[in-house]
Design a protein around this motif. Structure first.
Motif, PDB file in Angstrom:
ATOM      1  N   GLY A  83       0.839  -1.194   0.000  1.00 22.13           N
ATOM      2  CA  GLY A  83       0.000   0.000   0.000  1.00 22.13           C
ATOM      3  C   GLY A  83       0.869   1.237   0.000  1.00 22.13           C
ATOM      4  N   LEU A  84       0.235   2.399  -0.161  1.00 27.92           N
ATOM      5  CA  LEU A  84       0.966   3.661  -0.278  1.00 27.92           C
ATOM      6  C   LEU A  84       0.318   4.734   0.575  1.00 27.92           C
ATOM      7  CD1 LEU A  84       3.066   5.532  -1.797  1.00 27.92           C
ATOM      8  CD2 LEU A  84       1.227   5.960  -3.466  1.00 27.92           C
ATOM      9  N   VAL A  85       1.152   5.511   1.266  1.00 25.92           N
ATOM     10  CA  VAL A  85       0.687   6.689   1.995  1.00 25.92           C
ATOM     11  C   VAL A  85       1.405   7.923   1.445  1.00 25.92           C
ATOM     12  CG1 VAL A  85       0.642   7.875   4.221  1.00 25.92           C
ATOM     13  CG2 VAL A  85       0.097   5.436   4.100  1.00 25.92           C
ATOM     14  N   LEU A  86       0.629   8.941   1.111  1.00 25.87           N
ATOM     15  CA  LEU A  86       1.168  10.224   0.651  1.00 25.87           C
ATOM     16  C   LEU A  86       1.114  11.185   1.823  1.00 25.87           C
ATOM     17  CD1 LEU A  86      -0.874  10.557  -2.675  1.00 25.87           C
ATOM     18  CD2 LEU A  86       1.492   9.778  -2.478  1.00 25.87           C
ATOM     19  N   HIS A  87       2.259  11.654   2.276  1.00 23.55           N
ATOM     20  CA  HIS A  87       2.194  12.531   3.441  1.00 23.55           C
ATOM     21  C   HIS A  87       2.338  13.997   3.076  1.00 23.55           C
ATOM     22  CE1 HIS A  87       6.476  13.012   3.671  1.00 23.55           C
ATOM     23  NE2 HIS A  87       6.754  12.265   4.717  1.00 23.55           N
ATOM     24  N   GLY A  88       2.322  14.838   4.111  1.00 29.95           N
ATOM     25  CA  GLY A  88       2.222  16.278   3.913  1.00 29.95           C
ATOM     26  C   GLY A  88       3.492  16.917   3.389  1.00 29.95           C
ATOM     27  N   GLY A  89       3.463  18.251   3.312  1.00 31.03           N
ATOM     28  CA  GLY A  89       4.641  18.958   2.835  1.00 31.03           C
ATOM     29  C   GLY A  89       4.297  20.172   1.993  1.00 31.03           C
ATOM     30  N   ALA A  90       5.077  20.370   0.953  1.00 27.32           N
ATOM     31  CA  ALA A  90       5.002  21.577   0.125  1.00 27.32           C
ATOM     32  C   ALA A  90       3.647  21.741  -0.561  1.00 27.32           C
ATOM     33  CB  ALA A  90       6.105  21.537  -0.934  1.00 27.32           C
ATOM     34  N   ASP A  91       3.359  22.983  -0.949  1.00 31.41           N
ATOM     35  CA  ASP A  91       2.144  23.268  -1.718  1.00 31.41           C
ATOM     36  C   ASP A  91       2.139  22.487  -3.029  1.00 31.41           C
ATOM     37  OD1 ASP A  91       1.390  25.095   0.196  1.00 31.41           O
ATOM     38  OD2 ASP A  91       1.887  26.872  -0.991  1.00 31.41           O
TER      39      ASP A  91
ATOM     40  N   PRO B 264      -3.994  -0.217  -2.222  1.00 35.26           N
ATOM     41  CA  PRO B 264      -4.653   0.912  -1.557  1.00 35.26           C
ATOM     42  C   PRO B 264      -3.728   2.113  -1.363  1.00 35.26           C
ATOM     43  CG  PRO B 264      -5.256  -1.135  -0.480  1.00 35.26           C
ATOM     44  CD  PRO B 264      -4.149  -1.475  -1.447  1.00 35.26           C
ATOM     45  N   VAL B 265      -4.333   3.305  -1.397  1.00 35.15           N
ATOM     46  CA  VAL B 265      -3.603   4.564  -1.237  1.00 35.15           C
ATOM     47  C   VAL B 265      -4.325   5.418  -0.198  1.00 35.15           C
ATOM     48  CG1 VAL B 265      -2.821   6.681  -2.364  1.00 35.15           C
ATOM     49  CG2 VAL B 265      -2.804   4.514  -3.631  1.00 35.15           C
ATOM     50  N   PHE B 266      -3.548   5.990   0.717  1.00 38.93           N
ATOM     51  CA  PHE B 266      -4.110   6.917   1.711  1.00 38.93           C
ATOM     52  C   PHE B 266      -3.314   8.204   1.679  1.00 38.93           C
ATOM     53  CE2 PHE B 266      -4.567   8.710   6.017  1.00 38.93           C
ATOM     54  CZ  PHE B 266      -5.952   8.746   6.103  1.00 38.93           C
ATOM     55  N   GLY B 267      -4.011   9.341   1.733  1.00 40.46           N
ATOM     56  CA  GLY B 267      -3.356  10.638   1.670  1.00 40.46           C
ATOM     57  C   GLY B 267      -3.565  11.447   2.936  1.00 40.46           C
ATOM     58  N   VAL B 268      -2.546  12.196   3.334  1.00 39.26           N
ATOM     59  CA  VAL B 268      -2.605  13.071   4.505  1.00 39.26           C
ATOM     60  C   VAL B 268      -2.259  14.491   4.088  1.00 39.26           C
ATOM     61  CG1 VAL B 268      -1.528  13.618   6.724  1.00 39.26           C
ATOM     62  CG2 VAL B 268      -2.030  11.234   6.140  1.00 39.26           C
ATOM     63  N   CYS B 269      -3.141  15.441   4.376  1.00 40.71           N
ATOM     64  CA  CYS B 269      -2.929  16.877   4.145  1.00 40.71           C
ATOM     65  C   CYS B 269      -2.606  17.157   2.673  1.00 40.71           C
ATOM     66  CB  CYS B 269      -1.852  17.400   5.084  1.00 40.71           C
ATOM     67  SG  CYS B 269      -1.842  19.197   5.246  1.00 40.71           S
ATOM     68  N   ARG B 270      -1.361  17.426   2.344  1.00 40.75           N
ATOM     69  CA  ARG B 270      -0.993  17.591   0.936  1.00 40.75           C
ATOM     70  C   ARG B 270      -1.415  16.361   0.131  1.00 40.75           C
ATOM     71  NH1 ARG B 270       2.978  19.120  -3.099  1.00 40.75           N
ATOM     72  NH2 ARG B 270       3.405  17.243  -4.303  1.00 40.75           N
ATOM     73  N   GLY B 271      -1.347  15.183   0.748  1.00 35.41           N
ATOM     74  CA  GLY B 271      -1.731  13.946   0.069  1.00 35.41           C
ATOM     75  C   GLY B 271      -3.170  13.993  -0.405  1.00 35.41           C
TER      76      GLY B 271
ATOM     77  N   THR C 211      -7.361  12.339   4.441  1.00 37.46           N
ATOM     78  CA  THR C 211      -7.825  13.359   5.380  1.00 37.46           C
ATOM     79  C   THR C 211      -6.998  14.620   5.199  1.00 37.46           C
ATOM     80  OG1 THR C 211      -6.327  12.601   7.142  1.00 37.46           O
ATOM     81  CG2 THR C 211      -8.542  11.646   7.086  1.00 37.46           C
ATOM     82  N   GLN C 212      -7.663  15.770   5.409  1.00 38.44           N
ATOM     83  CA  GLN C 212      -6.934  17.040   5.332  1.00 38.44           C
ATOM     84  C   GLN C 212      -6.116  17.257   6.611  1.00 38.44           C
ATOM     85  OE1 GLN C 212      -6.671  19.713   2.653  1.00 38.44           O
ATOM     86  NE2 GLN C 212      -5.000  19.629   4.115  1.00 38.44           N
ATOM     87  N   TRP C 213      -6.590  16.707   7.718  1.00 34.41           N
ATOM     88  CA  TRP C 213      -5.831  16.806   8.963  1.00 34.41           C
ATOM     89  C   TRP C 213      -4.761  15.714   9.022  1.00 34.41           C
ATOM     90  CZ3 TRP C 213     -10.925  15.012   8.863  1.00 34.41           C
ATOM     91  CH2 TRP C 213     -11.143  13.708   9.321  1.00 34.41           C
ATOM     92  N   HIS C 214      -3.874  15.836  10.006  1.00 33.96           N
ATOM     93  CA  HIS C 214      -2.795  14.862  10.203  1.00 33.96           C
ATOM     94  C   HIS C 214      -3.193  13.883  11.309  1.00 33.96           C
ATOM     95  CE1 HIS C 214       0.688  16.756   7.964  1.00 33.96           C
ATOM     96  NE2 HIS C 214      -0.190  17.748   7.957  1.00 33.96           N
ATOM     97  N   PRO C 215      -3.678  12.701  10.969  1.00 30.27           N
ATOM     98  CA  PRO C 215      -4.059  11.754  12.029  1.00 30.27           C
ATOM     99  C   PRO C 215      -2.867  11.307  12.863  1.00 30.27           C
ATOM    100  CG  PRO C 215      -4.144  10.702   9.863  1.00 30.27           C
ATOM    101  CD  PRO C 215      -3.963  12.159   9.627  1.00 30.27           C
ATOM    102  N   GLU C 216      -1.689  11.354  12.268  1.00 30.88           N
ATOM    103  CA  GLU C 216      -0.492  10.905  12.992  1.00 30.88           C
ATOM    104  C   GLU C 216      -0.095  11.861  14.114  1.00 30.88           C
ATOM    105  OE1 GLU C 216       1.333  13.482   9.689  1.00 30.88           O
ATOM    106  OE2 GLU C 216      -0.485  12.298  10.052  1.00 30.88           O
TER     107      GLU C 216
END
Length: 273
Positions: free
Chosen positions: A74-82, A120-127, A229-234
């Protein structure tokens, strides 16, 4: 639990581009992950692997995004740059909102490879923002500029201690994960957000103050799992009054385990054919 039985989760890299003024690794591109999101995924027993960008000026060998998508579960896209506004057909309203075009292309290539592999793919904030753009949606380049009387979704001083309330869409998968809960408190560390939601997704939560989309999920359940999610669950701390991250993580990893099981069964059938 032995390593071979653990889920292997790919985590997208953050980029620190070559900078001759930097005091270390001068002129070199750095790729890295933020520790708390790796630890969040590892809290479940999953193994986490940062997926380095296989392209660029120093590229060597024949490793591709597809190789990682085949190997990982699976893949998680995490936060960061615009996100670069050109990714959704706009010019930057201000130079400081130009985003990271290189990372956009990297993230989109990762998503395409994992989706093609049925992972499966999950995104966080920028993700979340990147996923929306990758499937045809658009963003507010700066919420406070483009949405009058909006909540300040990113406060540089308070950072991860900036909070607001979101309403969970009742009847959604997210609401099923938090039965009986309609409103929750989340952290807010972003200044961009979804403007036009991609037709690929449905919104599962909205900011109470200004209606900004805070969670999305793929509509078509016959396709591979994508949620964000737009928020950071972590960043949730046990005992705090923000939404507990455990259900979100479990939902994603349950989908990862199911996809892995299906892949194994399909391979066994192919052998017997």
């Amino acid at each position: 639990m032995i390593a071979a039985s653990r889920l292997k989760i790919g985590l997208s890299a953050c980029f620190s581009h070559a900078d001759p003024t930097r005091s270390f690794f001068t002129g070199k591109t750095l790729q890295y992950v933020e520790q708390s999101i790796a630890h969040w995924l590892m809290s479940s027993g999953a193994m986490v692997v940062m997926v380095p960008c296989p392209t660029g000026s120093t590229q060597r060998g024949d490793v591709t995004y597809e190789h990682y998508a085949q190997w990982l579960d699976g893949l998680v896209l995490h936060g960061g740059a615009d996100v670069w506004p050109g990714s959704y057909g706009e010019e930057p309203l201000e130079e400081k909102w130009s985003g990271d075009r290189v990372r956009d292309e990297y993230d989109k290539a990762l998503v395409a490879a994992f989706e093609k592999a049925g992972k499966p793919v999950f995104g966080v904030c920028r993700g979340l923002q990147l996923l929306n753009v990758a499937f045809g949606g658009t963003l507010y380049q700066d919420i406070n500029t483009q949405v009058p009387e909006s909540f300040v979704h990113r406060d540089a001083v308070t950072y991860d201690q900036n909070f607001h309330s979101v309403n969970i869409v009742q009847g959604s998968r997210l609401s099923a994960m938090y039965p009986g809960v309609e409103r929750v408190r989340v952290n807010s560390i972003h200044h961009q957000g979804i403007k036009d939601l991609s037709p690929e997704f449905e919104a599962e939560a909205f900011s109470v103050d200004d209606g900004i989309v805070e969670a999305i999920r793929r509509k078509d359940k016959s396709k591979s799992y994508i949620a964000a999610t737009q928020w950071h669950p972590e960043f949730h701390k046990p005992g705090s009054d923000t939404i507990d991250d455990a259900a979100v993580l479990d939902d994603f990893l349950t989908a990862v385990a199911a996809a892995k099981h299906k892949e194994h069964k399909d391979k066994e059938k192919a052998k017997q054919a």
